[in-house]
Design an enzyme around this catalytic site. Structure first.
Site: not given
Ligand code: SAH
Ligand code: SF4
Length: 377
Positions: A104, A117, A124, A128, A131, A177-178, A231-233, A308, A351
C-alpha cells in the site's frame, strides 16, 4: 528479437551511478545517462521511442533490453479528508509458489505540503505487537524499482497543483515493511529521491522510519543523510521488549547511541521518536517522565501516534486526556512533542493499518517463536 520482458532491466531501479554504468555497458557516452534521467524523471516519459534527442539506434536497443515498469494499481480509495490510498500489485518473489502480493501507498495532503507514505517490503518480519503489517509476517523485500516506482506513480497520478507546485513534496518510508531490513534496495531509492536529476527532494523531506536496526543505522550514517524517525514506543527495555521485539537484540541504550551518532555524522537537526499511544500500556505519566529523561538535552522530537486498531488485536487507543497529559509532561520537560493527526480513517489508511495482502508468506516472526533474524546487508 526482443528479450523476454522479465529479463529486461527496469531503469527505475538504477540510481545515477548504476544508470551511468548501464549506459557505458552499451557503449554510449556518460551524458546519455543524464538525458535518460531527464526523460524519465522530469518529463515522465515511459516510452523510449518518444525520447527524441537519443539516437534511434540507441532507443531501439533500450527498447530491447530495458523498460520503465511501474507498480500496477489494484484499487484506489479517496478519503473524505483528501487522503488517498492505493493498493499496488507486487508480484510473487522469484521462484515462490503462490499468488500475487500487494502493498500500500498513501498520499496525505496538508496545507503547503503533500506527503507520500511508501512501502519497502511485502509484510514485515519484526512482529511489533501493535502493527498489522507485522501480524501478517514477512514475504519479500521490494526491489529498488518497486520502491522508486511508487513515488513515480504518485507523481504521475497526482500531477502538479494549479500553482505549479509539486503534489508530492515529502516522502516517508512509513508504509509496509522495515526499510533498514531491505538496506540494499532502499539506499539507491533514497539517492534517487534526493538526486536533482530525479525527484530532487531535499534531505529533510525524505524520512526513513525504523524500528531500530542498530548496525544499519551506523551504516546509514556513512551512506546517506535523510531525516531519521525511530519507532521507540516505550521508555524502558522491559516494555519495549514486549512491543518491539527487535529490542531484545538491540536494546534502548544501544539504539539511542546509534541515533546520536547518526545526528553527529550527518549534522542533522533532530531525530523524531515515534511513540504509539496504547491505552494503559505505555501511556501513563511515569512513562512520559521516563521518556523525557532518556531524551532530555538531545536534539530529539517526539511524535505521539494514537494507536490505530485492527481486527484480531486487543490493544486500545489511549484516550484523548491520556494523550494530552503525556504530551504536556514531555513539553514541561523541554521535549518538543506533536500528536499525529489520524488521517484517512474511513479508508484504513492510517499508520499501521497498511495491511496490503501477503498471500504466500513465510511467517518469520520474532515475537512468539524468536527465530534469529538475519537482515541485510
Ligand atoms: N518499520 C518501520 C516503518 C513502518 S511502520 C518502523 O517500524 O518504524 C511506521 C510507523 O507506524 C511506526 O512508527 C510504527 O510503529 C507505527 N505503527 C505500526 N502499527 C501501528 C498502529 N496499529 N497504530 C499506530 N501506529 C502504528
Ligand atoms: Fe515492521 Fe514497523 Fe510494523 Fe514493526 S511497526 S512490524 S518494524 S512495519
Amino acid at each position: 528479437m526482443n528479450a523476454a520482458p522479465e529479463s529486461k532491466t527496469n531503469l527505475l531501479g538504477l540510481d545515477r551511478p548504476a544508470l551511468a554504468e548501464f549506459v557505458a555497458g552499451l557503449g554510449e557516452k556518460p551524458f546519455r545517462a543524464r538525458q535518460l534521467m531527464t526523460w524519465l524523471y522530469k518529463r515522465r516519459v515511459e516510452d523510449f521511442s518518444a525520447m527524441t534527442d537519443l539516437a534511434k539506434s540507441f532507443r531501439e536497443r533500450l527498447d530491447a533490453i530495458a523498460e520503465i515498469r511501474l507498480p500496477q494499481i489494484i484499487t484506489e480509495h479517496a478519503s473524505a479528508d483528501g487522503t488517498r490510498k492505493w493498493l499496488l500489485r507486487a508480484g510473487p518473489a522469484l521462484g515462490a509458489v503462490g499468488g500475487d502480493q500487494a502493498i500500500e501507498m498513501v498520499y496525505i495532503p496538508e496545507p503547503g505540503r503533500g506527503t507520500l507514505c511508501i512501502s519497502s517490503q511485502v509484510g514485515c518480519a519484526l512482529d511489533c505487537s501493535f502493527c498489522s503489517t507485522g501480524a501478517q509476517g514477512f514475504n519479500r523485500n521490494l526491489g529498488t524499482a518497486e520502491i522508486v516506482g511508487q513515488v513515480w506513480l504518485a507523481n504521475k497520478l497526482l500531477g502538479v497543483a494549479d500553482d505549479g507546485a509539486r503534489a508530492v513534496t515529502n516522502v516517508v518510508l512509513m508504509g509496509m515493511g522495515e526499510p533498514l531490513a531491505n538496506y540494499r534496495n532502499v539506499l539507491p531509492a533514497l539517492s534517487l529521491f534526493m538526486d536533482d536529476l530525479a525527484f530532487d527532494l531535499s534531505r529533510r523531506r525524505v524520512t526513513l522510519s525504523t524500528s531500530g536496526l542498530v548496525p544499519q543505522i551506523y551504516k546509514l550514517a556513512e551512506d546517506t543523510n535523510v531525516a531519521l524517525a525511530v519507532s521507540l514506543h516505550a521508555p524502558n527495555d522491559e516494555l519495549r521488549d514486549e512491543l518491539v521485539p527487535i529490542n531484545r537484540k538491540h536494546p534502548i541504550g544501544e539504539l539511542l547511541e546509534a541515533c546520536w551518532h547518526y545526528l553527529d555524522a550527518q549534522n542533522g537537526r533532530s531525530i523524531t521518536f515515534e511513540y504509539v499511544m496504547l491505552d494503559g500500556v505505555n501511556d501513563l505519566p511515569e512513562h512520559a517522565i521516563e521518556l523525557a529523561s532518556l531524551l532530555r538535552g538531545r536534539d530529539a522530537k517526539v511524535n505521539l501516534i494514537p494507536f490505530n486498531p485492527f481486527p484480531g488485536n486487543s490493544y486500545r487507543r489511549s484516550g484523548r486526556e491520556a494523550i494530552s497529559r503525556f504530551c504536556d509532561l514531555l513539553h514541561a520537560r523541554g521535549i518538543t512533542t506533536t500528536v499525529r493527526r489520524t488521517r484517512g480513517d474511513d479508508i484504513d489508511a492510517a499508520c499501521g493499518q497498511l495491511a496490503g495482502q501477503v498471500a504466500d508468506r513465510t511467517t518469520v516472526r520474532l515475537g512468539s517463536k524468536r527465530i534469529p533474524l538475519v537482515v541485510q546487508p
